[in-house]
Scaffold this motif. Sequence first.
Motif, mmCIF file in Angstrom:
data_model
loop_
_atom_site.group_PDB
_atom_site.id
_atom_site.type_symbol
_atom_site.label_atom_id
_atom_site.label_comp_id
_atom_site.label_asym_id
_atom_site.label_seq_id
_atom_site.Cartn_x
_atom_site.Cartn_y
_atom_site.Cartn_z
ATOM 1 N N LYS A 34 21.169 -50.541 -7.899
ATOM 2 C CA LYS A 34 20.231 -49.418 -7.735
ATOM 3 C C LYS A 34 18.918 -49.685 -8.476
ATOM 4 O O LYS A 34 17.828 -49.356 -7.995
ATOM 5 N N GLN A 35 19.085 -50.319 -9.651
ATOM 6 C CA GLN A 35 17.872 -50.625 -10.411
ATOM 7 C C GLN A 35 16.976 -51.605 -9.644
ATOM 8 O O GLN A 35 15.759 -51.438 -9.582
ATOM 9 N N ASP A 36 17.629 -52.617 -9.078
ATOM 10 C CA ASP A 36 16.837 -53.576 -8.275
ATOM 11 C C ASP A 36 16.152 -52.880 -7.113
ATOM 12 O O ASP A 36 14.992 -53.177 -6.777
ATOM 13 N N SER A 37 16.933 -51.993 -6.476
ATOM 14 C CA SER A 37 16.356 -51.264 -5.343
ATOM 15 C C SER A 37 15.181 -50.409 -5.778
ATOM 16 O O SER A 37 14.134 -50.347 -5.114
ATOM 17 N N ASN A 39 13.349 -50.940 -8.404
ATOM 18 C CA ASN A 39 12.226 -51.827 -8.750
ATOM 19 C C ASN A 39 11.466 -52.277 -7.497
ATOM 20 O O ASN A 39 10.238 -52.340 -7.478
ATOM 21 N N THR A 40 12.287 -52.645 -6.489
ATOM 22 C CA THR A 40 11.642 -53.062 -5.225
ATOM 23 C C THR A 40 10.822 -51.922 -4.631
ATOM 24 O O THR A 40 9.685 -52.105 -4.165
ATOM 25 N N GLY A 41 11.418 -50.717 -4.614
ATOM 26 C CA GLY A 41 10.684 -49.552 -4.096
ATOM 27 C C GLY A 41 9.431 -49.265 -4.887
ATOM 28 O O GLY A 41 8.379 -48.924 -4.336
ATOM 29 N N TRP A 42 9.562 -49.441 -6.215
ATOM 30 C CA TRP A 42 8.396 -49.205 -7.075
ATOM 31 C C TRP A 42 7.266 -50.200 -6.777
ATOM 32 O O TRP A 42 6.109 -49.825 -6.659
ATOM 33 N N ASN A 43 7.725 -51.472 -6.690
ATOM 34 C CA ASN A 43 6.710 -52.492 -6.382
ATOM 35 C C ASN A 43 6.037 -52.228 -5.027
ATOM 36 O O ASN A 43 4.833 -52.393 -4.864
ATOM 37 N N SER A 44 6.899 -51.835 -4.066
ATOM 38 C CA SER A 44 6.342 -51.522 -2.742
ATOM 39 C C SER A 44 5.391 -50.336 -2.817
ATOM 40 O O SER A 44 4.323 -50.316 -2.189
ATOM 41 N N SER A 45 5.797 -49.333 -3.614
ATOM 42 C CA SER A 45 4.932 -48.158 -3.774
ATOM 43 C C SER A 45 3.612 -48.544 -4.427
ATOM 44 O O SER A 45 2.540 -48.049 -4.067
ATOM 45 N N GLN A 46 3.701 -49.450 -5.411
ATOM 46 C CA GLN A 46 2.492 -49.905 -6.082
ATOM 47 C C GLN A 46 1.542 -50.601 -5.100
ATOM 48 O O GLN A 46 0.338 -50.396 -5.119
#
Length: 280
Positions: A34-37, A39-46
């Motif tokens: 979930k953390q990886d997900s 992080n990925t979502g966060w990076n994508s959001s960024q």
Amino acid sequence: MRKFNFLVALFLVIATLSSCVVLSTKKYKSLLAKQDSLNTGWNSSQLQNESLEQRIKRLQADTASLNSQLAALNQRYSDLDANYSKLRSNSSSEINKLNENLKKREQRLKEVEEVLRKRDEATNQLRAKLQQALLGFTKNGLTVEVKNGKVYVSLTDKLLFPSGSIIIDERGKQALTQLAEVLKQQPEINIAVEGHTDSQRINNLGQIKDNWDLSVLRATSVVRFLTEEQKVESVRMTATGKGQYQPLAENTNAEGRSKNRRIEIVLSPKLDELYDLIKQ
């Protein structure tokens, strides 16, 4: 029995502990996933956020450019509107001037038309007087007609001169005397005397060299008679020789040549008033 129960209990405890360890490991891995997900979502959001910011900046730049263009167009419109107002004002002034000039020209045209009407009226009256005064000479080749606002009195050479001569005979003097009486009553008339010949060459006429000479000398003979003997004002007179170059008929037969040998007295009203109007 007690030992067995103890072993069973121990086994259960170990099994329970193992189960707890196993469950904790799965949960941990799940949390890591979930953390990886996240992080990925966060990076994508960024990334999306950065893209939106760039778009916003472009939109802001485009808006500023459009505002600048709009301001330039507004200024151009203001300039055009000012120029149009100026042109409309100038056009109104020019139109008024043109209308005034047109009215003046219309008035001038009416005045010119009135002068021409008076000229034509005077010309017709003069023709009628001459026709009446010279009625007795029409059978001898005298004609009176109006052309281009002028009266033409045409006298054949046989009415005025002996053949090949420049001296006016008695019959010609009678006709010119009658003509002079009318001319002296019309001081506003200019008089041009034109000599005309046929195309036959002149032979043995002494000082007369050719048809040019003959036409000029006959014209001056008529002018001298009208001015010196009949006292028509000399300032009104002109004498010209046309030679053979303005024939009335073909020179191929005697009848045609007879018509061409003539004196034409051209009478034209003085048009000083008309000339003054035209100059104005």
